[in-house]
Design a protein around this motif. Structure first.
Motif, mmCIF file in Angstrom:
data_model
loop_
_atom_site.group_PDB
_atom_site.id
_atom_site.type_symbol
_atom_site.label_atom_id
_atom_site.label_comp_id
_atom_site.label_asym_id
_atom_site.label_seq_id
_atom_site.Cartn_x
_atom_site.Cartn_y
_atom_site.Cartn_z
ATOM 1 N N PHE A 88 0.848 -1.202 0.000
ATOM 2 C CA PHE A 88 0.000 0.000 0.000
ATOM 3 C C PHE A 88 0.878 1.244 0.000
ATOM 4 C CE2 PHE A 88 -2.286 3.393 2.324
ATOM 5 C CZ PHE A 88 -3.337 3.555 1.437
ATOM 6 N N ASP A 89 0.759 2.032 -1.059
ATOM 7 C CA ASP A 89 1.479 3.294 -1.157
ATOM 8 C C ASP A 89 0.527 4.401 -0.704
ATOM 9 O OD1 ASP A 89 2.734 5.622 -1.840
ATOM 10 O OD2 ASP A 89 3.258 5.000 -3.883
ATOM 11 N N PRO A 90 0.804 5.017 0.469
ATOM 12 C CA PRO A 90 -0.150 5.991 1.009
ATOM 13 C C PRO A 90 -0.097 7.355 0.319
ATOM 14 C CG PRO A 90 1.767 5.850 2.432
ATOM 15 C CD PRO A 90 1.975 4.825 1.328
ATOM 16 N N ARG A 91 0.882 7.568 -0.534
ATOM 17 C CA ARG A 91 1.050 8.908 -1.099
ATOM 18 C C ARG A 91 -0.146 9.265 -1.999
ATOM 19 N NH1 ARG A 91 6.892 8.069 -3.526
ATOM 20 N NH2 ARG A 91 5.768 6.176 -4.117
ATOM 21 N N ILE A 107 -17.299 8.625 6.276
ATOM 22 C CA ILE A 107 -17.082 8.621 7.718
ATOM 23 C C ILE A 107 -15.666 8.159 8.042
ATOM 24 C CG2 ILE A 107 -17.686 6.373 8.717
ATOM 25 C CD1 ILE A 107 -20.025 7.914 10.090
ATOM 26 N N GLY A 108 -14.970 7.563 7.100
ATOM 27 C CA GLY A 108 -13.602 7.109 7.356
ATOM 28 C C GLY A 108 -12.626 7.736 6.382
ATOM 29 N N GLY A 109 -11.389 7.239 6.421
ATOM 30 C CA GLY A 109 -10.399 7.671 5.447
ATOM 31 C C GLY A 109 -9.801 9.037 5.707
ATOM 32 N N LEU A 110 -9.972 9.563 6.926
ATOM 33 C CA LEU A 110 -9.439 10.898 7.207
ATOM 34 C C LEU A 110 -7.999 10.856 7.692
ATOM 35 C CD1 LEU A 110 -12.589 12.328 8.948
ATOM 36 C CD2 LEU A 110 -11.601 13.147 6.803
ATOM 37 N N GLY A 111 -7.532 9.680 8.094
ATOM 38 C CA GLY A 111 -6.212 9.578 8.695
ATOM 39 C C GLY A 111 -5.096 10.007 7.754
ATOM 40 N N LEU A 112 -5.120 9.493 6.532
ATOM 41 C CA LEU A 112 -4.050 9.849 5.595
ATOM 42 C C LEU A 112 -4.154 11.312 5.179
ATOM 43 C CD1 LEU A 112 -3.834 6.642 3.399
ATOM 44 C CD2 LEU A 112 -2.238 7.420 5.150
ATOM 45 N N PHE A 113 -5.373 11.832 5.139
ATOM 46 C CA PHE A 113 -5.542 13.262 4.870
ATOM 47 C C PHE A 113 -4.811 14.082 5.933
ATOM 48 C CE2 PHE A 113 -7.899 17.208 5.679
ATOM 49 C CZ PHE A 113 -7.765 17.830 4.446
ATOM 50 N N LEU A 114 -4.991 13.707 7.207
ATOM 51 C CA LEU A 114 -4.320 14.430 8.294
ATOM 52 C C LEU A 114 -2.797 14.299 8.185
ATOM 53 C CD1 LEU A 114 -6.634 13.668 11.330
ATOM 54 C CD2 LEU A 114 -6.072 15.928 10.424
ATOM 55 N N GLY A 125 8.194 2.750 -0.110
ATOM 56 C CA GLY A 125 8.808 1.713 -0.937
ATOM 57 C C GLY A 125 8.386 0.342 -0.424
ATOM 58 N N ARG A 126 8.484 -0.654 -1.302
ATOM 59 C CA ARG A 126 8.217 -2.047 -0.905
ATOM 60 C C ARG A 126 9.561 -2.752 -0.940
ATOM 61 N NH1 ARG A 126 3.766 -5.066 1.245
ATOM 62 N NH2 ARG A 126 3.968 -7.213 0.548
ATOM 63 N N THR A 127 9.972 -3.320 0.193
ATOM 64 C CA THR A 127 11.294 -3.948 0.238
ATOM 65 C C THR A 127 11.246 -5.287 -0.509
ATOM 66 O OG1 THR A 127 10.909 -5.221 2.253
ATOM 67 C CG2 THR A 127 11.661 -2.948 2.540
ATOM 68 N N PRO A 128 12.411 -5.772 -0.968
ATOM 69 C CA PRO A 128 12.423 -7.041 -1.724
ATOM 70 C C PRO A 128 11.867 -8.205 -0.908
ATOM 71 C CG PRO A 128 14.529 -5.901 -1.931
ATOM 72 C CD PRO A 128 13.730 -5.141 -0.913
ATOM 73 N N ASP A 129 11.995 -8.149 0.422
ATOM 74 C CA ASP A 129 11.465 -9.267 1.217
ATOM 75 C C ASP A 129 10.050 -9.000 1.724
ATOM 76 O OD1 ASP A 129 12.556 -7.269 2.759
ATOM 77 O OD2 ASP A 129 13.277 -8.606 4.333
ATOM 78 N N GLY A 130 9.343 -8.058 1.090
ATOM 79 C CA GLY A 130 7.902 -7.981 1.302
ATOM 80 C C GLY A 130 7.414 -7.115 2.449
ATOM 81 N N TRP A 131 8.144 -6.058 2.765
ATOM 82 C CA TRP A 131 7.664 -5.102 3.771
ATOM 83 C C TRP A 131 7.262 -3.809 3.064
ATOM 84 C CZ3 TRP A 131 8.085 -5.833 9.288
ATOM 85 C CH2 TRP A 131 8.762 -7.010 9.669
ATOM 86 N N ASN A 132 6.172 -3.191 3.526
ATOM 87 C CA ASN A 132 5.900 -1.800 3.184
ATOM 88 C C ASN A 132 6.803 -0.932 4.048
ATOM 89 O OD1 ASN A 132 3.525 -2.037 1.405
ATOM 90 N ND2 ASN A 132 2.486 -2.765 3.265
ATOM 91 N N GLU A 133 7.482 0.018 3.430
ATOM 92 C CA GLU A 133 8.312 0.955 4.193
ATOM 93 C C GLU A 133 7.807 2.367 3.927
ATOM 94 O OE1 GLU A 133 12.656 0.420 4.374
ATOM 95 O OE2 GLU A 133 12.797 2.528 3.811
ATOM 96 N N THR A 134 7.187 2.955 4.953
ATOM 97 C CA THR A 134 6.619 4.298 4.819
ATOM 98 C C THR A 134 7.446 5.252 5.679
ATOM 99 O OG1 THR A 134 4.439 3.294 4.565
ATOM 100 C CG2 THR A 134 4.510 5.656 4.997
ATOM 101 N N ARG A 135 7.896 6.322 5.066
ATOM 102 C CA ARG A 135 8.841 7.243 5.712
ATOM 103 C C ARG A 135 8.221 8.634 5.697
ATOM 104 N NH1 ARG A 135 14.582 6.465 6.117
ATOM 105 N NH2 ARG A 135 14.192 4.418 5.208
ATOM 106 N N VAL A 136 7.986 9.195 6.871
ATOM 107 C CA VAL A 136 7.329 10.498 6.972
ATOM 108 C C VAL A 136 8.243 11.471 7.710
ATOM 109 C CG1 VAL A 136 5.326 11.749 7.859
ATOM 110 C CG2 VAL A 136 5.036 9.437 6.947
ATOM 111 N N THR A 137 8.473 12.623 7.123
ATOM 112 C CA THR A 137 9.294 13.654 7.745
ATOM 113 C C THR A 137 8.393 14.740 8.314
ATOM 114 O OG1 THR A 137 10.968 13.215 6.068
ATOM 115 C CG2 THR A 137 11.241 15.206 7.374
ATOM 116 N N VAL A 138 8.645 15.056 9.574
ATOM 117 C CA VAL A 138 7.835 16.034 10.303
ATOM 118 C C VAL A 138 8.758 17.140 10.817
ATOM 119 C CG1 VAL A 138 6.421 16.360 12.378
ATOM 120 C CG2 VAL A 138 6.095 14.332 10.966
ATOM 121 N N ALA A 139 8.347 18.376 10.670
ATOM 122 C CA ALA A 139 9.164 19.501 11.120
ATOM 123 C C ALA A 139 9.301 19.501 12.633
ATOM 124 C CB ALA A 139 8.522 20.810 10.662
ATOM 125 N N LEU A 140 10.481 19.887 13.101
ATOM 126 C CA LEU A 140 10.697 20.122 14.531
ATOM 127 C C LEU A 140 10.843 21.627 14.704
ATOM 128 C CD1 LEU A 140 13.312 17.358 15.403
ATOM 129 C CD2 LEU A 140 10.905 17.416 16.046
#
Lengths: 148, 111
Positions: A88-91, A107-114, A125-140
């Motif tokens: 699942f690619d959330p972008r 009534i649902g689906g608001l999480g990714l919007f937030l 990215g999807r790793t070769p051994d079958g993991w979804n890898e989701t990377r989110v950068t948040v400002a500090l």
């Protein structure tokens, strides 16, 4: 700055997600990360992981699959979530804000919007051994006071 | 969660703490039952809520829909600034009225 990283492994159920949130919050607080940034990271982890738990695996498989969280603090905070659910690619999946009338509103689906509203960057990215890898950068907003 | 019967036509439900995914899973059956049991307009007092994510918002929308089917209203009252920001970001105000205080919510419901 000393590299500061947090890692936590948990299972695909919401109670285990709650424990991961408590551990991450305590780690961030100990490093002096301001509340506004802690709250954003809480939301990003909550929405990404709840999505995996609710949609990435069959309900009968609740609690049987691993999720891995990694968090690094630098100029920004980078949160990485790994899961073995359906690819699942959330972008670009967040959709739009709510619109009336109430009886017709989704009534649902608001999480990714937030997440999209709060994140500086979302990578996937999807790793070769079958993991979804989701990377989110948040400002500090402020640099963390006590690295290490 | 605390439910207060204000009058024959109005109840108030106060939520508190973190409305994240784990907390909503624990709370939702009890909350939905309180909404379903009462044939009353409902003020949801959010003043004690420190955080609200999308599952908390989904729970509020489901309550508003359930009440609307019976001709009753839900009003969201007194969110703290971080919670208000999240609620405004998703645009919940176009669906469910939100007021700055519980008093304003009562006024809006004519109580």
């Amino acid at each position: 700055m000393t590299a500061t990283a947090f890692a936590w492994a948990f299972r695909n159920d919401l109670a285990a997600l709650g424990e991961a949130q408590q551990a991450m919050a305590a780690w961030l607080e100990a490093r002096g990360v301001p509340e506004a940034a802690r709250s954003r990271l809480h939301l990003v982890l909550d929405e990404l992981a709840a999505n995996v738990i609710e949609h990435g695996h069959a309900v009968a498989e609740r609690g049987r699959h691993p999720l891995r969280l990694a968090l690094r603090l630098g100029a920004a905070a980078e949160l990485v979530l790994l899961d073995r659910g359906a690819a699942f690619d959330p972008r670009g999946r967040g959709g739009t804000a709510l619109e009336g009338p109430l009886e017709e509103a989704r009534i649902g689906g608001l999480g990714l919007f937030l997440v999209e509203q709060l994140a500086q960057r979302i990578e996937y990215g999807r790793t070769p051994d079958g993991w979804n890898e989701t990377r989110v950068t948040v400002a500090l907003p402020d640099a963390p006071a006590a690295p290490g | 969660m605390q439910v207060t019967e204000v009058s024959a036509s109005l109840q108030q439900i106060a939520l508190s703490g973190f409305l994240d995914a784990a907390a909503v899973e624990r709370l939702e059956p009890q909350f939905a039952a309180a909404v379903a049991a009462a044939d009353r307009d409902t003020i949801l007092d959010l003043s004690g809520v420190d955080y609200c994510g999308s599952l908390g918002i989904r729970m509020m929308l489901a309550a508003a829909k359930a009440l609307q089917k019976r001709g009753r209203k839900l009003v969201l009252a007194a969110p703290q600034p971080p919670v208000r920001t999240v609620l405004e970001t998703v645009g919940i105000g176009s669906l469910v009225p939100m007021t700055a205080s519980v008093g304003d919510a009562r006024h809006q419901l004519g109580a």
